[in-house]
Scaffold this motif. Structure first.
Motif, PDB file in Angstrom:
ATOM      1  N   GLU A  44       0.829  -1.211   0.000  1.00 26.94           N
ATOM      2  CA  GLU A  44       0.000   0.000   0.000  1.00 26.94           C
ATOM      3  C   GLU A  44       0.860   1.256   0.000  1.00 26.94           C
ATOM      4  OE1 GLU A  44      -3.813  -1.947   2.413  1.00 26.94           O
ATOM      5  OE2 GLU A  44      -2.295  -0.767   3.475  1.00 26.94           O
ATOM      6  N   ILE A  66      -0.348   9.727   3.579  1.00 27.13           N
ATOM      7  CA  ILE A  66      -0.974   8.598   4.276  1.00 27.13           C
ATOM      8  C   ILE A  66      -2.175   9.073   5.087  1.00 27.13           C
ATOM      9  CG2 ILE A  66      -0.618   6.775   5.970  1.00 27.13           C
ATOM     10  CD1 ILE A  66       2.382   6.873   5.249  1.00 27.13           C
ATOM     11  N   GLN A  67      -2.004  10.175   5.832  1.00 22.75           N
ATOM     12  CA  GLN A  67      -3.092  10.712   6.654  1.00 22.75           C
ATOM     13  C   GLN A  67      -4.295  11.077   5.792  1.00 22.75           C
ATOM     14  OE1 GLN A  67      -3.106  11.368  10.186  1.00 22.75           O
ATOM     15  NE2 GLN A  67      -5.241  11.911   9.915  1.00 22.75           N
ATOM     16  N   THR A  69      -5.128   9.905   2.863  1.00 20.94           N
ATOM     17  CA  THR A  69      -5.708   8.739   2.194  1.00 20.94           C
ATOM     18  C   THR A  69      -6.486   7.849   3.154  1.00 20.94           C
ATOM     19  OG1 THR A  69      -3.880   8.751   0.594  1.00 20.94           O
ATOM     20  CG2 THR A  69      -5.188   6.732   0.763  1.00 20.94           C
ATOM     21  N   TYR A  70      -5.922   7.620   4.316  1.00 25.43           N
ATOM     22  CA  TYR A  70      -6.515   6.652   5.248  1.00 25.43           C
ATOM     23  C   TYR A  70      -7.176   7.292   6.471  1.00 25.43           C
ATOM     24  CZ  TYR A  70      -3.984   3.164   2.531  1.00 25.43           C
ATOM     25  OH  TYR A  70      -3.523   2.368   1.505  1.00 25.43           O
ATOM     26  N   GLN A  72      -5.774   8.380   8.993  1.00 29.20           N
ATOM     27  CA  GLN A  72      -4.940   8.080  10.150  1.00 29.20           C
ATOM     28  C   GLN A  72      -3.634   7.493   9.634  1.00 29.20           C
ATOM     29  OE1 GLN A  72      -7.449   5.204  12.169  1.00 29.20           O
ATOM     30  NE2 GLN A  72      -6.434   3.492  11.163  1.00 29.20           N
ATOM     31  N   SER A  74      -1.446   4.248  10.583  1.00 25.86           N
ATOM     32  CA  SER A  74      -1.343   3.038  11.401  1.00 25.86           C
ATOM     33  C   SER A  74       0.120   2.709  11.660  1.00 25.86           C
ATOM     34  CB  SER A  74      -2.017   1.864  10.703  1.00 25.86           C
ATOM     35  OG  SER A  74      -1.279   1.494   9.543  1.00 25.86           O
ATOM     36  N   HIS A  77       1.638   1.011   8.644  1.00 25.77           N
ATOM     37  CA  HIS A  77       2.022   1.940   7.573  1.00 25.77           C
ATOM     38  C   HIS A  77       3.275   2.725   7.953  1.00 25.77           C
ATOM     39  CE1 HIS A  77      -2.210   1.996   5.581  1.00 25.77           C
ATOM     40  NE2 HIS A  77      -1.408   1.126   4.986  1.00 25.77           N
ATOM     41  N   SER A 111      -9.400   2.464  15.614  1.00 33.73           N
ATOM     42  CA  SER A 111      -9.172   3.388  14.493  1.00 33.73           C
ATOM     43  C   SER A 111      -9.793   4.751  14.786  1.00 33.73           C
ATOM     44  CB  SER A 111      -9.772   2.815  13.206  1.00 33.73           C
ATOM     45  OG  SER A 111      -9.084   1.652  12.813  1.00 33.73           O
TER      46      SER A 111
END
Length: 576
Positions: A44, A66-67, A69-70, A72, A74, A77, A111
């Motif tokens: 990913e 990343i923040q 897109t998701y 958060q 993880s 990641h 999450s």
């Protein structure tokens, strides 16, 4: 000669096993040491970064990716990103957790909800009911929404302010915020502004062309800045022309960094300019880069200005070729990055820790190279001063001061907002002539002349010219010219406590006087009866021993209250 069994010297050639400190447990680990890269997470992250560079200085940009897109970041990641960028996991983790806008979720933690509502709790918003708004929103939002408090978001003129995703709700109420969330209206709303084609049609970039061709000599540009006495308008007030010459005196290659991290509570002037006329700033930036021969320009913009970030992305792409390479870097929610050396650390993809000086940034700055650092508004005025001449600039001013100042005015006035006024205007003149007077039913009691760190003065001291060098003898300073007006209905000690809590939250933690001092000061100020001697002793330690301006100026509001508001410490007030 034979030896009897049991003799200590028997069987001398036999290998005997015994334990020793370096022996270990005689069994292999089932897995290698350290955190392991999850194959799915690695895939990913690799796909997300695509053909983007894996350079160290892009770490914060990749964390944003990343923040965004998701919703958060993880732990899996984070490990995968460290592996992809060939960095130690500790480096990546400490950077991600330093910044408030990165939601790092550790193994086993739940999450983050998909939508976040941020409510500004800085002074002006607090005066207009931010705490009540925050509490009611927390009690009424449904699942899938997180409500958190946030430091100043640069919308003090429309307090209280809330942010739903990346969409700001001005003059926020519970109903308007919940309606915005329900509609999933979470993207920034881009205001009307002068785009590249409109700016060029009005004569924009002609001065840049003259400077680049040599028709306008570099020395003439510098002379104009010198004669206008243009100073750094981010708060430090260092003469712009002198700073440019200092960088030019250093051996190249040279770089340039723009400080757009406008985080001082009460300040929103840079946002005002960039959301209306961004190319005037960009032209000034390119002229500055040409003058000091900077090969690259790094524009660092606070993450709380999503509309500005989008405007700059659009308009920088339209600029004609030639000149330095422009890089747009996005802050991540750290007030300390408004300090110039912290800003450089952040651009390099690190925690925003202030650097020790000397050497100064004009000597050893970004990536170890001589670096010109200017505030957004300073660069915004370059074109006008050079084209119109320094006499145009110095022809403005009041009370013995010269030039123009952009005052961010908020609080108990009828017409808050960005007020372009003569430098040296007094707060009384500013309120009466530019802000329509005090809000009905409110009597002027106190004001902040320079944002959170600039101190607090009583209304009786309303005749001081608001400019560089006029407030220092009172223990205050103009800084970024953020003026917050308090009335007879506001608690002055409560205002100082709000500001100290802000500094406590925003301390980077590098030095003990600031990290511990702001925390201890806030605790002492929470008591109704302040221990003034202890607070003043603590303030002195913070001023004298903190590494950077945050800790050095954090106590200005509380020492101002002690000095200028004796009525707050009367026996009657103490009893209450």
């Amino acid at each position: 000669m034979s030896q009897e069994p049991g003799n200590a010297h028997a069987n001398v050639h036999e290998v005997r096993h015994f334990e020793h400190p370096g022996e270990g447990r005689r069994r292999a680990r089932p897995v290698p040491k350290g955190r392991q890269v999850d194959p799915d997470a690695a895939h990913e992250i690799a796909a997300l970064l695509g053909d983007r560079s894996r350079r160290r200085d892009l770490l914060i940009e990749h964390l944003h990716l990343i923040q965004d897109t998701y919703g958060q970041i993880s732990a899996a990641h984070l490990v995968a990103l460290a592996d992809e960028m060939k960095l130690a996991f500790a480096e990546v983790f400490e950077t991600a957790t330093f910044y408030a806008h990165f939601d790092v979720v550790k193994e086993g933690d739940p999450s983050i909800p998909p939508l976040t509502i941020r409510v500004c709790d800085s002074l002006t918003c607090a005066m207009f009911g931010a705490e009540k708004l925050l509490a009611e929103l927390k009690s009424r939002v449904g699942g899938g929404i997180r409500v958190v408090r946030a430091p100043c978001v640069g919308r003090c003129d429309t307090a209280p302010a809330a942010e739903v995703g990346h969409n700001f709700v001005d003059h926020a109420t519970v109903e308007t915020v919940l309606a915005t969330a329900k509609a999933r209206d979470t993207h920034p709303h881009i205001p009307d502004y002068v785009d590249y084609h409109a700016y060029a049609a009005q004569g924009g970039y002609k001065l840049l062309a003259k400077v680049r061709s040599g028709e306008m000599p570099v020395e003439k540009v510098l002379d104009a800045l010198d004669h206008a006495s243009l100073r750094g308008l981010g708060g430090a007030g260092f003469p712009a022309g002198r700073k440019w010459r200092s960088v030019m005196g250093e051996k190249g290659p040279r770089l340039m960094a723009v400080n757009g991290d406008e985080g001082e509570p009460g300040t929103f002037k840079d946002r005002w300019f960039l959301e209306r006329d961004p190319h005037r700033f960009l032209e000034g930036t390119l002229i500055g880069a040409h003058v000091v021969e900077a090969t690259d320009v790094y524009i660092y913009m606070r993450d709380e200005y999503p509309a500005v970030l989008e405007i700059l992305r659009r308009e920088m792409a339209k600029l004609p070729p030639g000149g330095p390479i422009l890089h747009l870097r996005r802050g991540a929610g750290a007030y300390i990055c408004g300090e110039e050396s912290s800003l450089l650390e952040s651009i390099e993809g690190k925690r925003g820790y202030p650097r020790h000086k000397p050497p100064f940034p004009f000597q050893v700055g970004l990536f170890g190279q001589p670096t010109l650092i200017n505030n957004v508004e300073t660069l915004y005025w370059v074109r006008d001063i050079v084209e119109r001449g320094p006499d145009w600039w110095t022809g403005n001013g009041r009370n013995g001061r010269t030039g123009l100042r952009s005052y961010s005015v908020s609080g108990r006035v009828r017409e808050p907002g960005m007020k372009l006024a003569p430098a040296g205007v007094t707060v009384r003149e500013l309120v009466d002539e530019f802000c329509g007077g005090m809000t009905e039913g409110h009597t002027f009691r106190a004001y902040l002349p320079g944002g959170a760190s600039g101190g607090i003065l009583p209304a009786s001291m309303d005749d001081i010219p608001l400019d560089f060098g006029t407030l220092e003898k009172y223990g205050c300073f103009i800084g970024s010219a953020a003026i917050i007006i308090l009335s007879d209905k506001d608690d002055v000690k409560g205002a100082a406590l709000n500001l100290m809590r802000f500094f406590e939250d925003e301390s980077c933690g590098q030095c003990t006087p600031c990290r511990v001092g702001t925390q201890k000061a806030a605790k002492l100020m929470e008591r109704g009866n302040w221990d003034r001697n202890l607070l003043e002793e603590l303030s002195g330690a913070m001023r004298d021993a903190s590494i950077c301006g945050l800790g050095q100026a954090a106590s200005n509001p509380l020492t101002s209250v002690i000095k200028y508001f004796p009525e707050e410490f009367s026996p009657k007030q103490a009893a209450e």
